[in-house]
Write an enzyme that holds these catalytic residues in place. Structure first.
Site, PDB file in Angstrom:
ATOM      1  N   ASP A  65     -14.958 -18.224  47.410  1.00  0.00           N
ATOM      2  CA  ASP A  65     -15.475 -17.163  46.544  1.00  0.00           C
ATOM      3  C   ASP A  65     -14.366 -16.702  45.603  1.00  0.00           C
ATOM      4  O   ASP A  65     -13.200 -17.057  45.781  1.00  0.00           O
ATOM      5  CB  ASP A  65     -16.027 -15.983  47.363  1.00  0.00           C
ATOM      6  CG  ASP A  65     -15.048 -15.494  48.397  1.00  0.00           C
ATOM      7  OD1 ASP A  65     -13.839 -15.735  48.230  1.00  0.00           O
ATOM      8  OD2 ASP A  65     -15.472 -14.865  49.374  1.00  0.00           O
ATOM      9  N   ASP A  67     -12.556 -13.524  43.844  1.00  0.00           N
ATOM     10  CA  ASP A  67     -12.382 -12.074  43.822  1.00  0.00           C
ATOM     11  C   ASP A  67     -11.605 -11.677  42.573  1.00  0.00           C
ATOM     12  O   ASP A  67     -10.646 -12.339  42.191  1.00  0.00           O
ATOM     13  CB  ASP A  67     -11.609 -11.614  45.072  1.00  0.00           C
ATOM     14  CG  ASP A  67     -12.374 -11.919  46.347  1.00  0.00           C
ATOM     15  OD1 ASP A  67     -13.618 -11.804  46.336  1.00  0.00           O
ATOM     16  OD2 ASP A  67     -11.743 -12.299  47.359  1.00  0.00           O
ATOM     17  N   ASP A 146      -2.362  -8.542  52.774  1.00  0.00           N
ATOM     18  CA  ASP A 146      -1.794  -8.913  54.070  1.00  0.00           C
ATOM     19  C   ASP A 146      -0.695  -9.975  53.971  1.00  0.00           C
ATOM     20  O   ASP A 146       0.464  -9.704  54.250  1.00  0.00           O
ATOM     21  CB  ASP A 146      -2.890  -9.330  55.066  1.00  0.00           C
ATOM     22  CG  ASP A 146      -3.948 -10.263  54.485  1.00  0.00           C
ATOM     23  OD1 ASP A 146      -3.774 -10.729  53.331  1.00  0.00           O
ATOM     24  OD2 ASP A 146      -4.948 -10.534  55.170  1.00  0.00           O
TER      25      ASP A 146
HETATM   26  P1  ATP Z   1     -11.491 -16.359  52.353  1.00  0.00           P
HETATM   27  O1  ATP Z   1     -12.394 -15.746  51.332  1.00  0.00           O
HETATM   28  O2  ATP Z   1     -11.173 -17.775  52.179  1.00  0.00           O
HETATM   29  O3  ATP Z   1     -11.908 -16.013  53.715  1.00  0.00           O
HETATM   30  P2  ATP Z   1      -9.646 -14.393  51.379  1.00  0.00           P
HETATM   31  O4  ATP Z   1      -8.159 -14.309  51.405  1.00  0.00           O
HETATM   32  O5  ATP Z   1     -10.283 -14.381  50.030  1.00  0.00           O
HETATM   33  O6  ATP Z   1     -10.044 -15.662  52.202  1.00  0.00           O
HETATM   34  P3  ATP Z   1     -11.169 -12.058  51.930  1.00  0.00           P
HETATM   35  O7  ATP Z   1     -11.579 -11.510  53.242  1.00  0.00           O
HETATM   36  O8  ATP Z   1     -12.187 -12.520  50.948  1.00  0.00           O
HETATM   37  O9  ATP Z   1     -10.167 -13.240  52.262  1.00  0.00           O
HETATM   38  O10 ATP Z   1     -10.219 -10.976  51.247  1.00  0.00           O
HETATM   39  C1  ATP Z   1      -9.804 -11.031  49.888  1.00  0.00           C
HETATM   40  C2  ATP Z   1      -8.374 -10.531  49.757  1.00  0.00           C
HETATM   41  O11 ATP Z   1      -8.300  -9.181  50.205  1.00  0.00           O
HETATM   42  C3  ATP Z   1      -7.359 -11.288  50.595  1.00  0.00           C
HETATM   43  O12 ATP Z   1      -6.848 -12.410  49.926  1.00  0.00           O
HETATM   44  C4  ATP Z   1      -6.292 -10.243  50.852  1.00  0.00           C
HETATM   45  O13 ATP Z   1      -5.389 -10.170  49.773  1.00  0.00           O
HETATM   46  C5  ATP Z   1      -7.089  -8.963  50.916  1.00  0.00           C
HETATM   47  N1  ATP Z   1      -7.426  -8.578  52.308  1.00  0.00           N
HETATM   48  C6  ATP Z   1      -8.551  -8.870  52.992  1.00  0.00           C
HETATM   49  N2  ATP Z   1      -8.540  -8.360  54.227  1.00  0.00           N
HETATM   50  C7  ATP Z   1      -7.366  -7.710  54.333  1.00  0.00           C
HETATM   51  C8  ATP Z   1      -6.737  -6.946  55.360  1.00  0.00           C
HETATM   52  N3  ATP Z   1      -7.345  -6.791  56.536  1.00  0.00           N
HETATM   53  N4  ATP Z   1      -5.520  -6.418  55.112  1.00  0.00           N
HETATM   54  C9  ATP Z   1      -4.913  -6.589  53.902  1.00  0.00           C
HETATM   55  N5  ATP Z   1      -5.446  -7.294  52.911  1.00  0.00           N
HETATM   56  C10 ATP Z   1      -6.647  -7.847  53.095  1.00  0.00           C
HETATM   57 MG    MG Z   2     -12.372 -14.261  49.656  1.00  0.00          MG
END
Ligand code: ATP
Ligand code: MG
Length: 440
Positions: A65, A67, A146
């Protein structure tokens, strides 16, 4: 307020990775993501693609996805788009909808400064962030993320990447690096521990030994996470195509038993039936996902909790001289009730779990019209698949029963009738036997 260690807000500065020094291009973003970025910058806001989509692209993976982050507030974002909806309680976000594609747009988040007048960020006594909704600038936003590879911002106008925590280093060394102090950041949000496990498997990266030790020591803090938040996280963990490896990683880090307390103490032996059933189910799930087949969280929960339920039912029979039927019913209710205190599995999945479990005993009663009726049960297929798994783990009568059902489904009418007849008195089938006979 917080009794746990705290640190001064991190001050991060971006290194600019010029477009010629990395492989990501504007065309790696979906046209709608590009449109959202352009609209925001045309309105004189800052806007970047960030997080998973930049990280995955740089690792040569296909992003799941896209963001977007901006300095526009949710209301200002909404004013830029007709197809925009504001969502979220913990974090307010804008969803811009283009048919089936939704682009998530977040406002830069700020520090959880205890002196902040409006004090919108709150910590519990474990140091966990309870609310976190202060807006900030891009440096602060990066510091709130994170892992270092998640704090890389792609600027669509220049195609440069702003790298605030040397995420590129983590990507080239394939090592998970926390932004800031790992212990503090895991305490702030224990979900980051399961995210570390997920990313290590999904991205094929290592969790450094020191971080592993911190996770093992703080695994219990996961129990403080609201159960509703964990349902989605656990689905992402175990039902995203890397279930077996992620399960093993969660086990190594001591996290699995926190998510599924009913299994505590049952998973030490990889040859044990509990471990075998879970890994076989996850292996099937991974294969189904790889071949584009549908999967359901109900199957995951039915499998993981099966032996704890059976064991509890046996104990109830032993303690209270209950019938197997009543004992199973009570054990089912108890085990599901306890699990949803930790992970809020929606009813639309716990109901099928109950049905799959009830059908296990019905599948062994194969007299008269029953097998034909069972074939038309809406949950027959899931219950049969589950029986097959149990048969593979336990062998013996259970495997024979599963094979019987495999043949019965494939057989024509004559053969089906012959199969039922051939069972004679050995099918566990006579109506009189039914009432007090233990299952299987
Ligand atoms: P994927 O979508 O592949 O699962 P992602 O890194 O995009 O991985 P998301 O859950 O979509 O994960 O979160 C988007 C962004 O928000 C992350 O890349 C991170 O920078 C931030 N993020 C998400 N959850 C947390 C958290 N618990 N603590 C700190 N930052 C977070
Ligand atoms: Mg994501």
């Amino acid at each position: 307020m917080a009794s746990s260690p705290t640190e001064k807000p991190l001050r991060l500065e971006a290194s600019i990775i010029k477009r010629d020094d990395h492989s990501m291009r504007l065309s790696d973003l979906t046209p709608n993501t590009q449109k959202v970025l352009r609209t925001l910058t045309d309105h004189d806001y800052e806007a970047y693609a960030v997080g998973g989509c930049v990280r995955d692209r740089l690792l040569g993976l296909t992003p799941k996805d896209f963001d977007v982050v901006t300095n526009a507030t949710p209301e200002q974002i909404k004013a830029c788009f007709r197809n925009c909806r504001l969502i979220g309680r913990r974090f307010r976000l804008a969803h811009i909808t283009f048919g089936r594609e939704i682009i998530e747009v977040a406002t830069f988040r700020g520090h959880h400064d205890e002196d902040a007048k409006d004090n919108l960020a709150k910590q519990s006594s474990d140091g966990q962030l309870i609310r976190d909704n202060i807006f900030g600038n891009i440096e602060e936003d990066a510091a709130r993320r994170d892992f270092s590879f998640n704090a890389m911002y792609f600027d669509a106008r220049t195609e440069n990447i702003l790298d605030f925590a040397d995420g590129m280093h983590a990507i080239t060394t394939r090592s998970i690096e926390m932004i800031g102090d790992s212990e503090i950041r895991f305490r702030e949000d224990p979900v980051r521990m399961i995210r570390a496990a997920r990313f290590s498997v999904k991205l094929n990266m290592i969790i450094p030994d020191k971080m592993q030790a911190i996770i093992k020591e703080h695994a219990h803090l996961l129990a403080n996470i609201p159960p509703a938040r964990l349902f989605e996280e656990v689905s992402k963990l175990l039902l995203s195509g890397n279930g077996v490896l992620t399960f093993k990683c969660l086990q190594d880090l001591g996290l699995f038993k926190i998510l599924f307390p009913a299994l505590e103490g049952s998973l030490h032996d990889p040859k044990g039936k509990e471990y075998q059933l879970i890994t076989k189910m996850l292996h099937n799930t991974d294969e189904r996902l790889a071949s584009g087949q549908r999967i359901t969280p109900a199957f995951l929960y039915a499998t993981v909790l099966w032996y704890p339920m059976e064991e509890r039912a046996q104990q109830l029979i032993f303690d209270g001289q209950l019938s197997p039927h009543d004992a199973s019913n009570i054990a089912t209710g108890e085990i599901i009730h306890r699990q949803v205190q930790r992970i809020m599995v929606p009813k639309r999945f716990t109901i099928p779990v109950r049905e799959m479990w009830t059908l296990q005993s019905r599948l062994s009663r194969r007299f008269g019209k029953r097998p034909y009726q069972l074939l038309t049960h809406p949950r027959f297929r899931a219950a049969y698949d589950f029986l097959l798994l149990r048969g593979q783990v336990e062998g013996g009568n259970l495997l024979e029963l599963a094979d019987w059902w495999t043949q019965f489904q494939e057989a024509d009418a004559d053969l089906r009738a012959a199969m039922i007849k051939a069972l004679g008195g050995n099918s566990g089938s006579s109506r009189r036997k039914k009432s007090r006979k233990p299952r299987q």
